[in-house]
Design a protein around this motif. Structure first.
Motif, PDB file in Angstrom:
ATOM      1  N   VAL A  74       0.882  -1.167   0.000  1.00 47.30           N
ATOM      2  CA  VAL A  74       0.000   0.000   0.000  1.00 47.30           C
ATOM      3  C   VAL A  74       0.920   1.217   0.000  1.00 47.30           C
ATOM      4  O   VAL A  74       1.287   1.750   1.033  1.00 47.30           O
ATOM      5  N   SER A  75       1.300   1.648  -1.176  1.00 52.13           N
ATOM      6  CA  SER A  75       2.403   2.596  -1.323  1.00 52.13           C
ATOM      7  C   SER A  75       1.906   3.995  -1.650  1.00 52.13           C
ATOM      8  O   SER A  75       1.038   4.174  -2.512  1.00 52.13           O
ATOM      9  N   GLY A  76       2.485   4.981  -0.978  1.00 48.02           N
ATOM     10  CA  GLY A  76       2.201   6.375  -1.279  1.00 48.02           C
ATOM     11  C   GLY A  76       2.959   6.907  -2.474  1.00 48.02           C
ATOM     12  O   GLY A  76       2.906   8.108  -2.751  1.00 48.02           O
ATOM     13  N   GLN A  77       3.638   6.039  -3.190  1.00 45.95           N
ATOM     14  CA  GLN A  77       4.392   6.471  -4.370  1.00 45.95           C
ATOM     15  C   GLN A  77       3.455   6.741  -5.537  1.00 45.95           C
ATOM     16  O   GLN A  77       2.409   6.127  -5.676  1.00 45.95           O
ATOM     17  N   PHE A  78       3.862   7.681  -6.393  1.00 48.30           N
ATOM     18  CA  PHE A  78       3.150   8.005  -7.625  1.00 48.30           C
ATOM     19  C   PHE A  78       4.143   7.841  -8.764  1.00 48.30           C
ATOM     20  O   PHE A  78       5.313   8.219  -8.622  1.00 48.30           O
ATOM     21  N   PRO A  79       3.732   7.254  -9.886  1.00 47.92           N
ATOM     22  CA  PRO A  79       4.704   6.995 -10.961  1.00 47.92           C
ATOM     23  C   PRO A  79       5.370   8.243 -11.525  1.00 47.92           C
ATOM     24  O   PRO A  79       6.477   8.165 -12.058  1.00 47.92           O
ATOM     25  N   VAL A  80       4.700   9.388 -11.435  1.00 47.51           N
ATOM     26  CA  VAL A  80       5.271  10.651 -11.897  1.00 47.51           C
ATOM     27  C   VAL A  80       5.828  11.385 -10.681  1.00 47.51           C
ATOM     28  O   VAL A  80       5.136  11.566  -9.676  1.00 47.51           O
ATOM     29  N   SER A  81       7.077  11.812 -10.748  1.00 48.80           N
ATOM     30  CA  SER A  81       7.725  12.449  -9.608  1.00 48.80           C
ATOM     31  C   SER A  81       7.054  13.781  -9.270  1.00 48.80           C
ATOM     32  O   SER A  81       6.419  14.423 -10.117  1.00 48.80           O
ATOM     33  N   GLU A  82       7.212  14.192  -8.020  1.00 44.19           N
ATOM     34  CA  GLU A  82       6.639  15.482  -7.614  1.00 44.19           C
ATOM     35  C   GLU A  82       7.263  16.628  -8.402  1.00 44.19           C
ATOM     36  O   GLU A  82       6.594  17.619  -8.717  1.00 44.19           O
ATOM     37  N   ALA A  83       8.560  16.486  -8.752  1.00 43.28           N
ATOM     38  CA  ALA A  83       9.207  17.539  -9.545  1.00 43.28           C
ATOM     39  C   ALA A  83       8.544  17.675 -10.914  1.00 43.28           C
ATOM     40  O   ALA A  83       8.293  18.796 -11.395  1.00 43.28           O
ATOM     41  N   LYS A  84       8.238  16.564 -11.555  1.00 45.88           N
ATOM     42  CA  LYS A  84       7.570  16.620 -12.859  1.00 45.88           C
ATOM     43  C   LYS A  84       6.144  17.135 -12.732  1.00 45.88           C
ATOM     44  O   LYS A  84       5.662  17.905 -13.587  1.00 45.88           O
ATOM     45  N   LEU A  85       5.448  16.715 -11.680  1.00 44.34           N
ATOM     46  CA  LEU A  85       4.108  17.229 -11.445  1.00 44.34           C
ATOM     47  C   LEU A  85       4.137  18.737 -11.231  1.00 44.34           C
ATOM     48  O   LEU A  85       3.260  19.473 -11.709  1.00 44.34           O
ATOM     49  N   THR A  86       5.156  19.216 -10.518  1.00 51.88           N
ATOM     50  CA  THR A  86       5.283  20.652 -10.266  1.00 51.88           C
ATOM     51  C   THR A  86       5.477  21.420 -11.563  1.00 51.88           C
ATOM     52  O   THR A  86       4.855  22.472 -11.780  1.00 51.88           O
ATOM     53  N   ARG A  87       6.340  20.899 -12.438  1.00 48.02           N
ATOM     54  CA  ARG A  87       6.580  21.586 -13.720  1.00 48.02           C
ATOM     55  C   ARG A  87       5.308  21.650 -14.559  1.00 48.02           C
ATOM     56  O   ARG A  87       5.076  22.630 -15.268  1.00 48.02           O
ATOM     57  N   ARG A  88       4.490  20.640 -14.458  1.00 51.21           N
ATOM     58  CA  ARG A  88       3.297  20.583 -15.307  1.00 51.21           C
ATOM     59  C   ARG A  88       2.083  21.262 -14.686  1.00 51.21           C
ATOM     60  O   ARG A  88       1.313  21.931 -15.375  1.00 51.21           O
ATOM     61  N   PHE A  89       1.890  21.084 -13.365  1.00 51.85           N
ATOM     62  CA  PHE A  89       0.652  21.535 -12.738  1.00 51.85           C
ATOM     63  C   PHE A  89       0.857  22.611 -11.680  1.00 51.85           C
ATOM     64  O   PHE A  89      -0.129  23.154 -11.164  1.00 51.85           O
ATOM     65  N   GLY A  90       2.107  22.902 -11.322  1.00 51.65           N
ATOM     66  CA  GLY A  90       2.383  23.862 -10.267  1.00 51.65           C
ATOM     67  C   GLY A  90       2.646  23.170  -8.938  1.00 51.65           C
ATOM     68  O   GLY A  90       2.223  22.028  -8.704  1.00 51.65           O
ATOM     69  N   ALA A  91       3.335  23.889  -8.044  1.00 55.94           N
ATOM     70  CA  ALA A  91       3.782  23.294  -6.784  1.00 55.94           C
ATOM     71  C   ALA A  91       2.623  22.890  -5.882  1.00 55.94           C
ATOM     72  O   ALA A  91       2.667  21.845  -5.229  1.00 55.94           O
ATOM     73  N   ALA A  92       1.575  23.700  -5.838  1.00 58.11           N
ATOM     74  CA  ALA A  92       0.470  23.411  -4.926  1.00 58.11           C
ATOM     75  C   ALA A  92      -0.249  22.122  -5.315  1.00 58.11           C
ATOM     76  O   ALA A  92      -0.534  21.269  -4.462  1.00 58.11           O
ATOM     77  N   LYS A  93      -0.532  21.946  -6.601  1.00 61.09           N
ATOM     78  CA  LYS A  93      -1.230  20.734  -7.041  1.00 61.09           C
ATOM     79  C   LYS A  93      -0.339  19.500  -6.907  1.00 61.09           C
ATOM     80  O   LYS A  93      -0.824  18.415  -6.567  1.00 61.09           O
ATOM     81  N   ALA A  94       0.951  19.665  -7.176  1.00 62.35           N
ATOM     82  CA  ALA A  94       1.873  18.542  -7.020  1.00 62.35           C
ATOM     83  C   ALA A  94       1.932  18.101  -5.564  1.00 62.35           C
ATOM     84  O   ALA A  94       1.891  16.895  -5.246  1.00 62.35           O
ATOM     85  N   ALA A  95       2.024  19.060  -4.655  1.00 60.45           N
ATOM     86  CA  ALA A  95       2.068  18.728  -3.232  1.00 60.45           C
ATOM     87  C   ALA A  95       0.760  18.080  -2.781  1.00 60.45           C
ATOM     88  O   ALA A  95       0.762  17.163  -1.948  1.00 60.45           O
ATOM     89  N   ALA A  96      -0.354  18.542  -3.329  1.00 58.06           N
ATOM     90  CA  ALA A  96      -1.655  17.957  -2.967  1.00 58.06           C
ATOM     91  C   ALA A  96      -1.741  16.509  -3.420  1.00 58.06           C
ATOM     92  O   ALA A  96      -2.284  15.649  -2.698  1.00 58.06           O
TER      93      ALA A  96
END
Length: 424
Positions: A74-96
């Motif tokens: 039961v892993s809290g990992q996401f296949p897309v890194s938070e850094a990549k999510l930040t570049r695409r969606f912004g820091a707030a959405k990536a952190a969420a």
């Protein structure tokens, strides 16, 4: 070795199948797929609105696919890194997104405890072993980095130079979870039809080999089997992951190796491996490396690749210095989107969640909660997450798909070999 190769399912004994769809039927929500995604969606919908008429159609039986065969992380990992999510969606959405998955690890534990589902849930975190100088250079910058002494205190593996630890992971028995969840949703009034294969879905309708179900909302929850649905062959690529399980191992082995809190474990190689100490003291261990099959074909014979099983057995020996007796060998397909970005969404009466890239035990729960909000028209923190209504580009037609995926698998193996050579 048992006649049933799937360790988790075999440990439950015989599985009694539910009846097939007896003919045409009307519902409020019809869910295609009796795995984690479909069952969690049904669970949260039924809890929120007991009056909803919810029907699940499943081609085999609940938990037949990845939900009954996975590594039990039961892993809290996401296949897309938070850094990549930040570049695409912004820091707030990536952190969420990161926070939502971390919280989901606890939600699975809360929900299973509340419903009396005994699935051996233990939240011990996860440990990625660092075992080469190249891996060490990459790992030092991670905020969860541990030195060799700290790592060995958790897991007494060989050749350890360090590790990366995260608390956001639990180990469980995946088949106990999926079968218990199916029984739970039935108690809540959900109707499950097994042995009922969906042939086609569309707005307001699911056509099966036993009749047609009409409903305001249709949910596609097929993950690695999505490609078998008419019109969906290029949505998700079914790529096989294989596993082995040892016989129960003696106390002296566990005294040396540890994993006292049943920490799940992997290492920093690029070709994914994953393991856990089961509640009955086995090693359940898996990894990628099996080939993708032309045309996104999914067949039982693809679950058994002797050279991959041998590589997994050899890796256990390399990690722990033990020639462990192997009791089970099995595998199954997982769903990979073209951009490796899982998604959950609802458009034109058709909802979906999936493309978890092997991290679906937690993500499917998050997907189920998200779909329940979307279907009921609720705007929430979950419906604002960046994976909601994301559409991945479709995979290329064959033979480009076959070439690209298998070349990528081969390149990953070569990079790991290069790391080992440079460490020699």
């Amino acid at each position: 070795m048992s006649n049933n190769p799937y360790f988790w399912l075999d440990s439950l004994g015989s599985i009694e199948r539910r009846a097939a769809l007896p003919g045409d039927r009307d519902a409020d929500v019809v869910i295609v797929g009796g795995g984690y995604t479909g069952l969690w969606t049904a669970y949260y919908l039924a809890k929120a609105d007991p009056g909803l008429r919810i029907v699940i159609v499943e081609a085999e039986y609940c938990g037949f696919g990845a939900s009954g065969r996975n590594g039990g992380w039961v892993s809290g990992q996401f296949p897309v890194s938070e850094a990549k999510l930040t570049r695409r969606f912004g820091a707030a959405k990536a952190a969420a997104m990161t926070a939502a998955l971390a919280g989901t690890v606890d939600e699975v534990g809360r929900a299973t405890a509340a419903e009396g589902i005994d699935c051996d849930y233990t939240k011990g975190g996860t440990l990625s072993l660092v075992r080469s100088p190249a891996q060490l250079r990459r790992a030092r910058t991670d905020p969860g980095f541990l030195d060799a002494e700290q790592t060995l205190a958790l897991c007494g593996a060989n050749d350890v130079l360090g590790g990366i630890y995260s608390e956001h992971c639990a180990a469980l028995h995946p088949a106990k979870l999926v079968r218990g969840l199916a029984e739970t949703v039935e108690r809540l009034g959900v109707t499950i039809f097994e042995g009922t294969r969906a042939l086609r879905i569309g707005r307001g309708v699911v056509v099966t080999d036993h009749g047609t179900v009409r409903a305001e909302t249709v949910v596609r929850a097929l993950e690695g089997y999505t490609a078998g649905l008419a019109g969906h062959r290029r949505n998700l690529a079914p790529v096989y992951s294989l596993m082995i399980a040892t016989e129960p191992l003696p106390a002296e082995f566990w005294d040396r190796v540890g994993l006292k809190r049943r920490e799940t474990f992997t290492d920093e190689r690029r070709m994914v491996i994953y393991g856990q100490r089961t509640a009955d003291d086995r090693l359940a261990f898996g990894g990628r490396g099996a080939p993708y099959h032309f045309g996104s074909r999914v067949r039982p014979e693809y679950e058994r690749v002797p050279e991959v099983f041998e590589a997994l057995r050899s890796t256990i020996t390399e990690l722990f210095g033990i020639e462990a007796p192997i009791a089970y060998r099995w595998g199954g397909p997982l769903g990979i989107p073209r951009d490796w970005m899982p998604s959950a969404g609802l458009r034109d009466g058709v909802a979906w969640a999936g493309g978890y890239v092997g991290d679906g035990v937690a993500a499917a729960n998050l997907g189920g909660r998200t779909l329940a909000d979307l279907i009921r028209g609720n705007q929430s923190e979950l419906t604002a997450l960046p994976w909601v209504n994301h559409r991945s580009r479709r995979w290329e037609p064959e033979p480009a798909r076959w070439l690209g995926i298998n070349v990528g698998l081969r390149a990953t193996a070569l990079l790991d070999a290069w790391d080992r050579r440079t460490a020699a």
